[in-house]
Design a protein around this motif. Sequence first.
Motif, PDB file in Angstrom:
ATOM      1  N   SER A   3      -6.941 -33.681 -46.538  1.00  0.00           N
ATOM      2  CA  SER A   3      -7.063 -33.701 -45.077  1.00  0.00           C
ATOM      3  C   SER A   3      -5.835 -34.346 -44.435  1.00  0.00           C
ATOM      4  N   LEU A   4      -5.413 -33.780 -43.319  1.00  0.00           N
ATOM      5  CA  LEU A   4      -4.212 -34.272 -42.647  1.00  0.00           C
ATOM      6  C   LEU A   4      -4.393 -35.651 -42.015  1.00  0.00           C
ATOM      7  N   HIS A   5      -5.621 -36.184 -42.059  1.00  0.00           N
ATOM      8  CA  HIS A   5      -5.748 -37.573 -41.591  1.00  0.00           C
ATOM      9  C   HIS A   5      -5.173 -38.544 -42.620  1.00  0.00           C
ATOM     10  N   HIS A   6      -4.918 -38.071 -43.823  1.00  0.00           N
ATOM     11  CA  HIS A   6      -4.245 -38.907 -44.821  1.00  0.00           C
ATOM     12  C   HIS A   6      -2.748 -38.884 -44.512  1.00  0.00           C
ATOM     13  N   ARG A   7      -2.345 -39.718 -43.588  1.00  0.00           N
ATOM     14  CA  ARG A   7      -0.958 -39.723 -43.110  1.00  0.00           C
ATOM     15  C   ARG A   7       0.027 -40.226 -44.169  1.00  0.00           C
ATOM     16  N   GLY A   8      -0.430 -41.149 -45.003  1.00  0.00           N
ATOM     17  CA  GLY A   8       0.447 -41.678 -46.027  1.00  0.00           C
ATOM     18  C   GLY A   8       0.922 -43.095 -45.787  1.00  0.00           C
ATOM     19  N   TYR A   9       0.684 -43.623 -44.577  1.00  0.00           N
ATOM     20  CA  TYR A   9       1.173 -44.977 -44.292  1.00  0.00           C
ATOM     21  C   TYR A   9       0.101 -46.040 -44.524  1.00  0.00           C
ATOM     22  N   ARG A  10      -1.159 -45.661 -44.519  1.00  0.00           N
ATOM     23  CA  ARG A  10      -2.221 -46.664 -44.590  1.00  0.00           C
ATOM     24  C   ARG A  10      -2.546 -46.995 -46.039  1.00  0.00           C
ATOM     25  N   ILE A  11      -2.133 -48.175 -46.463  1.00  0.00           N
ATOM     26  CA  ILE A  11      -2.371 -48.598 -47.839  1.00  0.00           C
ATOM     27  C   ILE A  11      -3.429 -49.697 -47.913  1.00  0.00           C
ATOM     28  N   SER A  12      -3.734 -50.319 -46.775  1.00  0.00           N
ATOM     29  CA  SER A  12      -4.744 -51.375 -46.719  1.00  0.00           C
ATOM     30  C   SER A  12      -5.700 -51.090 -45.571  1.00  0.00           C
ATOM     31  N   THR A  13      -6.997 -51.246 -45.819  1.00  0.00           N
ATOM     32  CA  THR A  13      -7.979 -50.985 -44.767  1.00  0.00           C
ATOM     33  C   THR A  13      -9.023 -52.078 -44.708  1.00  0.00           C
ATOM     34  N   ASN A  14      -9.676 -52.167 -43.539  1.00  0.00           N
ATOM     35  CA  ASN A  14     -10.833 -53.032 -43.379  1.00  0.00           C
ATOM     36  C   ASN A  14     -12.095 -52.207 -43.574  1.00  0.00           C
ATOM     37  N   ILE A  15     -13.245 -52.806 -43.351  1.00  0.00           N
ATOM     38  CA  ILE A  15     -14.508 -52.091 -43.397  1.00  0.00           C
ATOM     39  C   ILE A  15     -14.543 -51.094 -42.239  1.00  0.00           C
ATOM     40  N   ALA A  16     -14.990 -49.859 -42.504  1.00  0.00           N
ATOM     41  CA  ALA A  16     -15.146 -48.811 -41.487  1.00  0.00           C
ATOM     42  C   ALA A  16     -13.876 -48.597 -40.662  1.00  0.00           C
ATOM     43  N   PRO A  17     -12.734 -48.314 -41.310  1.00  0.00           N
ATOM     44  CA  PRO A  17     -11.503 -48.058 -40.555  1.00  0.00           C
ATOM     45  C   PRO A  17     -11.606 -46.746 -39.786  1.00  0.00           C
ATOM     46  N   ILE A  18     -10.904 -46.675 -38.674  1.00  0.00           N
ATOM     47  CA  ILE A  18     -10.934 -45.456 -37.881  1.00  0.00           C
ATOM     48  C   ILE A  18     -10.054 -44.392 -38.537  1.00  0.00           C
ATOM     49  N   ASN A  19     -10.538 -43.166 -38.541  1.00  0.00           N
ATOM     50  CA  ASN A  19      -9.794 -42.017 -39.068  1.00  0.00           C
ATOM     51  C   ASN A  19      -8.510 -41.818 -38.243  1.00  0.00           C
ATOM     52  N   GLU A  20      -7.391 -41.533 -38.926  1.00  0.00           N
ATOM     53  CA  GLU A  20      -6.114 -41.400 -38.226  1.00  0.00           C
ATOM     54  C   GLU A  20      -6.105 -40.251 -37.220  1.00  0.00           C
ATOM     55  N   VAL A  21      -6.721 -39.117 -37.580  1.00  0.00           N
ATOM     56  CA  VAL A  21      -6.803 -38.002 -36.637  1.00  0.00           C
ATOM     57  C   VAL A  21      -7.665 -38.378 -35.438  1.00  0.00           C
ATOM     58  N   LEU A  22      -8.772 -39.083 -35.691  1.00  0.00           N
ATOM     59  CA  LEU A  22      -9.620 -39.547 -34.590  1.00  0.00           C
ATOM     60  C   LEU A  22      -8.839 -40.486 -33.679  1.00  0.00           C
ATOM     61  N   ALA A  23      -8.099 -41.427 -34.259  1.00  0.00           N
ATOM     62  CA  ALA A  23      -7.315 -42.369 -33.457  1.00  0.00           C
ATOM     63  C   ALA A  23      -6.300 -41.633 -32.589  1.00  0.00           C
ATOM     64  N   ALA A  24      -5.574 -40.688 -33.182  1.00  0.00           N
ATOM     65  CA  ALA A  24      -4.576 -39.935 -32.426  1.00  0.00           C
ATOM     66  C   ALA A  24      -5.231 -39.121 -31.309  1.00  0.00           C
ATOM     67  N   GLY A  25      -6.377 -38.511 -31.616  1.00  0.00           N
ATOM     68  CA  GLY A  25      -7.067 -37.722 -30.603  1.00  0.00           C
ATOM     69  C   GLY A  25      -7.556 -38.571 -29.449  1.00  0.00           C
ATOM     70  N   LEU A  26      -8.095 -39.748 -29.743  1.00  0.00           N
ATOM     71  CA  LEU A  26      -8.550 -40.646 -28.682  1.00  0.00           C
ATOM     72  C   LEU A  26      -7.386 -41.064 -27.796  1.00  0.00           C
ATOM     73  N   LEU A  27      -6.260 -41.353 -28.406  1.00  0.00           N
ATOM     74  CA  LEU A  27      -5.076 -41.741 -27.629  1.00  0.00           C
ATOM     75  C   LEU A  27      -4.617 -40.608 -26.713  1.00  0.00           C
ATOM     76  N   LEU A  28      -4.592 -39.385 -27.235  1.00  0.00           N
ATOM     77  CA  LEU A  28      -4.170 -38.247 -26.419  1.00  0.00           C
ATOM     78  C   LEU A  28      -5.188 -37.956 -25.322  1.00  0.00           C
ATOM     79  N   LEU A  29      -6.483 -38.086 -25.618  1.00  0.00           N
ATOM     80  CA  LEU A  29      -7.508 -37.917 -24.590  1.00  0.00           C
ATOM     81  C   LEU A  29      -7.385 -38.982 -23.500  1.00  0.00           C
ATOM     82  N   SER A  30      -6.941 -40.168 -23.895  1.00  0.00           N
ATOM     83  CA  SER A  30      -6.787 -41.253 -22.920  1.00  0.00           C
ATOM     84  C   SER A  30      -5.549 -41.095 -22.048  1.00  0.00           C
ATOM     85  N   GLY A  31      -4.714 -40.110 -22.375  1.00  0.00           N
ATOM     86  CA  GLY A  31      -3.503 -39.884 -21.590  1.00  0.00           C
ATOM     87  C   GLY A  31      -2.316 -40.725 -22.013  1.00  0.00           C
TER      88      GLY A  31
END
Length: 397
Positions: free
Chosen positions: A161-189
């Motif tokens: 999946s393209l949400h595997h950007r390649g930069y995230r090597i460490s995560t917390n509990i329930a991290p936000i999906n990278e595609v979801l994060a990008a989409g929310l940012l674009l929706l927010s303008g």
Amino acid sequence: MERNFKMVAKTLFGFEEILAKELRNLGASNVVEGVRNVSFEGDTGFMYKANLCLRTAIKIIKPIHTFQVANEDDFYRKIYKIDWTEYLSVDDTFAVDSTVNSDNFTHSLYVSQKTKDAIVDKFRDLEGKRPDVDVKNPDIRINIHIHKNTCNVSLDSSGNSLHHRGYRISTNIAPINEVLAAGLLLLSGWDGQCDFLDPMCGSGTMLTEATMIACNIPANINRKGFAFEKWHDFDADLYEKIVSSSLKRTREFHHKITGYDKAPSAIRKAEENIENANLSEYITVSRKDFFKTQKESDGPLHMCFNPPYGERLDRSDLDSDFDVEEFYSNIGDTLKQGYPGTNAWFITSNLQALKFVGLRPSRKIKVFNSHLESRLVKYVMYEGSKKAKYNNREENI
């Protein structure tokens, strides 16, 4: 000049419009929005560029055959009939992913198995040998989609999946999906034209995606690879030209991007991921409790965050004294008292908790965080005094 062909970009619910906009901005033709997908046309170079640059796509698939199918035997015969030597050899490995929505086909795993059988039998009959299946790292990944009586056979050009950007090597509990994060940012303008703050930054995904948008950095520049790189017709020189051309379109960012989190472990993970994305010069993260902060600069501020509490976490992961009402009330109080001149956006799957914020959102956008129906909400915090009616406008989507 190579002819264009049809492709389909898969995405999350609610992101179809922004993905279509991304595709048009990249230069796609015949862009058509579907449900959780957008179809478009382009050449091989554009397929490479779509995988590299699209922020809200999960996968890019290339349809190769479409046919009507009546039953299991009919399906097997038509899969067998395809000239698979055009796409793989006996020395290649392959995997099959299937999605079914049909009265005649009810089990996706069974459809995948029948596809595998037909391909293996075809090679065995032609060459006396068969290609092997490798579900984890295949040379070719085949996508089967059956809707009613129509079967679409496609090649998956993305792989993971393209949400595997390649930069995230460490995560917390329930991290936000990278595609979801990008989409929310674009929706927010978010467009990189002011300061940005994620006051509950966790492992830094929202900060990283915000920076890549602001600097127009290709979304998947840090990935290790794409499935199309194993295809027989992969053009390495063309791909390198696409990468080089895309990097030339990056731009400088002249504002501040800041992240807060009160957990030391989150700050460490965010710093590691940001460094891994080569963005440390643009982003500052600090150990701070958002509820004890106030806006640090003059001028407009864009805020977008993913509160760390809610249905996304098991109750055992929450602080023993955590109180939903108090938490969301503190969000509202902190925004009112400390963040004038701010457009504040956040996502939550706890729709009841929004009542405790004490502010009326000016926008509510329905999205999904994994399987959870959620809302992306916007609160406009004005500079100085404003009439109450401006704070009480509500637009629901």
